[in-house]
Design a protein around this motif. Structure first.
Motif, PDB file in Angstrom:
ATOM      1  N   ILE A   1       0.762  -1.241  -0.051  1.00 11.53           N
ATOM      2  CA  ILE A   1      -0.009  -0.064  -0.115  1.00 11.53           C
ATOM      3  C   ILE A   1       0.755   1.405   0.034  1.00 11.53           C
TER       4      ILE A   1
ATOM      5  N   PRO B   1      -3.618   5.274   2.717  1.00 14.17           N
ATOM      6  CA  PRO B   1      -4.076   6.513   1.890  1.00 14.17           C
ATOM      7  C   PRO B   1      -4.842   7.686   2.392  1.00 14.17           C
TER       8      PRO B   1
ATOM      9  N   SER C   1      -4.221  -5.377   1.873  1.00 13.39           N
ATOM     10  CA  SER C   1      -5.201  -4.370   1.909  1.00 13.39           C
ATOM     11  C   SER C   1      -5.002  -3.808   3.361  1.00 13.39           C
ATOM     12  N   CYS C   2      -4.909  -2.550   3.252  1.00 10.00           N
ATOM     13  CA  CYS C   2      -4.421  -1.678   4.398  1.00 10.00           C
ATOM     14  C   CYS C   2      -5.902  -1.791   5.608  1.00 10.00           C
ATOM     15  N   GLY C   3      -6.868  -2.232   5.227  1.00  9.14           N
ATOM     16  CA  GLY C   3      -8.135  -2.288   6.207  1.00  9.14           C
ATOM     17  C   GLY C   3      -8.759  -0.868   6.401  1.00  9.14           C
ATOM     18  N   LYS C   4      -8.347  -0.016   5.821  1.00  9.04           N
ATOM     19  CA  LYS C   4      -8.939   1.343   6.198  1.00  9.04           C
ATOM     20  C   LYS C   4     -10.619   1.364   5.686  1.00  9.04           C
ATOM     21  N   CYS C   5     -10.821   1.007   4.583  1.00  9.06           N
ATOM     22  CA  CYS C   5     -12.286   0.992   3.980  1.00  9.06           C
ATOM     23  C   CYS C   5     -12.997  -0.437   3.928  1.00  9.06           C
TER      24      CYS C   5
ATOM     25  N   CYS D   1     -13.024  -2.798   0.414  1.00  8.46           N
ATOM     26  CA  CYS D   1     -11.711  -3.681   0.106  1.00  8.46           C
ATOM     27  C   CYS D   1     -11.370  -4.703   1.336  1.00  8.46           C
TER      28      CYS D   1
ATOM     29  N   SER E   1     -14.230   1.809  -3.240  1.00  5.80           N
ATOM     30  CA  SER E   1     -13.030   1.819  -2.294  1.00  5.80           C
ATOM     31  C   SER E   1     -12.137   3.175  -2.261  1.00  5.80           C
TER      32      SER E   1
ATOM     33  N   CYS F   1      -8.912   3.678  -2.310  1.00 12.27           N
ATOM     34  CA  CYS F   1      -7.859   3.770  -3.187  1.00 12.27           C
ATOM     35  C   CYS F   1      -7.868   2.692  -4.401  1.00 12.27           C
TER      36      CYS F   1
ATOM     37  N   LEU G   1      -6.183   0.353  -4.699  1.00 15.66           N
ATOM     38  CA  LEU G   1      -5.941  -1.117  -4.269  1.00 15.66           C
ATOM     39  C   LEU G   1      -7.106  -2.170  -4.342  1.00 15.66           C
ATOM     40  N   GLY G   2      -8.147  -1.364  -3.878  1.00 17.62           N
ATOM     41  CA  GLY G   2      -9.629  -2.372  -3.917  1.00 17.62           C
ATOM     42  C   GLY G   2      -9.958  -2.440  -5.330  1.00 17.62           C
TER      43      GLY G   2
HETATM   44 FE1  SF4 Z   1      -7.038   0.305   2.354  1.00 17.82          FE
HETATM   45 FE2  SF4 Z   1      -9.155   0.862   1.177  1.00 17.82          FE
HETATM   46 FE3  SF4 Z   1      -7.039   1.177  -0.138  1.00 17.82          FE
HETATM   47 FE4  SF4 Z   1      -7.949  -1.207   0.408  1.00 17.82          FE
HETATM   48  S1  SF4 Z   1      -8.997   0.205  -0.791  1.00 17.82           S
HETATM   49  S2  SF4 Z   1      -6.039  -0.653   0.657  1.00 17.82           S
HETATM   50  S3  SF4 Z   1      -8.649  -0.913   2.522  1.00 17.82           S
HETATM   51  S4  SF4 Z   1      -7.793   2.442   1.597  1.00 17.82           S
END
Ligand code: SF4
Ligand code: L3W
Length: 437
Positions: free
Chosen positions: A179, A197, A349-353, A356, A394, A396, A398-399
């Protein structure tokens, strides 16, 4: 191995890769003998605004995946605002299949250092950072050595080459989180926080590192700059296409005879690149491939003549991304490979949202079930539905990247999924892999 035809061989345009095979080109003396730091001397005689204009005129677009026009990004940096400006180079190369920045930093680190000095001068930054992924220990060592050599020769530090311009360049190793290749997570990490992010806007060009105007560019983007300064915008544009100018390093991996990096003008086709790489491995026929890493929609054998430039790949329904071309054959399973990618995204996955974090968790479980021979028709609808709810929702990229191979393999290779569900393909995973899933 099939030999490439002369007309295809001619499509190789070694620019950023031209020193990679020269022994010891990572040492400053050798680099200087091979035209190193000539561009810096030339650039320091040019007004910073004219350098930004030169980069705009060259048509250089970001090499990190999005292809954003580099000169335009540099031009966003407010001038006379009284704030410090920063250049941050994204060397956190981590997209599955991508391998163009690490060899560049290993074999020719001074080209990145030289590009960083010129770019910093253009945007009026007196401090620059190279954020390199933690696992890239050897490349980081080469970079740190190059930075030390550049200080010793007066290319970095105070009053560079008597120009009155000062620059400090810091090489910072991350801790290996994918991430942190997302530009705002990278900035958080560089500031010492957990890499997650940030909401954009504001974009880094307005409020980036320490809330100051910051240019974040990929390694390949910055390493292109010295060549543009020396060769000029027209020479750069003579390679590539009208809208996708210049050479590009394509990383080819998978079922080809000679995997590696091939630098060619943007717009070369996969068919030609496979030919340059000695053809498909004996006994393998092209089945599917990624144009720019696993986050880009996969394409199939029928797309073999797609021009590998931003517009061409987009017209075929994918994204040029990082030009990490992973080549799969009729002996590879798109379902299995999508599962492998998903395990990666789930882990990273950073787990923020929620879409994702939770969506990847459920998709991984579903894939494991299908690959263990326990999938149902409903699982395919659930996968499509989950991916659709991640995509565009998502926080960012990554999702979106995780949902992409799911959607594209369901579109192109639904039959391969059905073969598991209907028992024609033997399970690839044991029931044990479902424990805890
Ligand atoms: Fe983190 Fe959301 Fe990005 Fe996944 S989509 S990496 S949970 S901020
Ligand atoms: C100021 C505006 N700046 C945009 C800047 C922005 C960023 C750049 C591109 O993702 C892609 C992604 C992955 N004012 C601006 C502005 N900017 N509008 O322009 O921005 P964006 O959002 O289009 O893309 P991004 O978030 O930087 C990058 C793709 O890359 N990818 C791979 C990534 C992997 C690596 C790696 O391993 N090295 O990079 C693969 O496909 O999907 O599309 O700088 O700030 N109005």
């Amino acid at each position: 191995m099939t030999q490439p035809r002369p007309e295809v061989l001619q499509k190789l345009t070694p620019v950023l890769t031209k020193r990679w095979l020269s022994p010891d080109a990572w040492r400053i003396g050798v680099y200087e003998r091979l035209d190193g730091y000539l561009a810096l001397r030339k650039a320091l005689d040019v007004h910073p605004d004219d350098l930004i204009q030169l980069v705009k005129d060259s048509g250089l677009r970001g090499r990190g995946g999005a292809g954003f026009p580099t000169g335009l990004k540099w031009g966003f940096i407010p001038q006379g605002d009284g704030k410090p400006h920063y250049l941050v180079i994204n060397a956190d190369e981590g997209e599955p299949g991508t391998c163009k920045d690490l060899p560049l930093m290993t074999y020719d680190p001074h080209s990145l250092v030289e590009g960083a000095i010129i770019a910093s001068y253009a945007i009026r930054a007196n401090r620059a950072y190279i954020y390199i992924r933690g696992e890239a220990v050897h490349a980081a060592r080469r970079l740190r050595n190059a930075v030390q050599e550049a200080y010793a020769k007066g290319y970095l530090g105070k009053n560079i080459l008597g120009s009155g311009f000062d620059l400090d360049l810091v090489v910072h190793s991350g801790a290996g989180a994918y991430i942190c290749g997302e530009e705002t997570a990278l900035l958080d990490s560089l500031e010492g926080f957990r890499g997650q992010p940030r909401l954009r806007p504001p974009f880094p060009a307005i409020a980036g590192l320490y809330a100051s105007p910051t240019v974040v560019n990929n390694v390949g983007t910055i390493a292109s700059v010295p060549y543009i300064v020396l060769g000029g915008a027209d020479w750069w544009k003579s390679m590539g296409t009208e809208k996708s100018a210049g050479p590009m390093i394509y990383s080819l991996s998978g079922r080809i005879t000679n995997p590696g990096q091939y630098e060619c003008g943007l717009g070369i086709t996969l068919r030609e690149l496979i030919e340059l790489a000695g053809g498909m491995k004996p006994g393998h026929n092209l089945k599917f491939w990624t144009p720019g890493g696993s986050s880009t929609p996969i394409l199939t054998a029928e797309h073999i003549d797609t021009p590998m430039d931003f517009e061409g790949v987009s017209a075929a329904g994918s994204i040029l991304g990082t030009t990490a071309m992973q080549i799969f054959s009729d002996q590879d399973c798109p379902v299995y490979n999508t599962w492998r990618w998903l395990e990666f995204y789930h882990h990273e996955s950073c787990g923020k949202c929620t879409p994702c974090r939770e969506g990847n968790y459920w998709m991984v479980r579903t894939y494991r079930r299908i690959l263990a021979g326990q999938g149902t028709y409903k699982d395919l609808d659930t996968l499509q539905d989950t991916a659709d709810n991640i995509f565009g929702r998502s926080f960012c990229g990554l999702g979106d990247g995780a949902a992409t191979p799911v959607v594209s393999t369901l579109k192109w290779f639904r039959q391969d999924y059905l073969d598991y569900i209907e028992g024609r393909t033997a399970p690839r995973l044991s029931e044990k892999s479902l424990v805890g899933a």
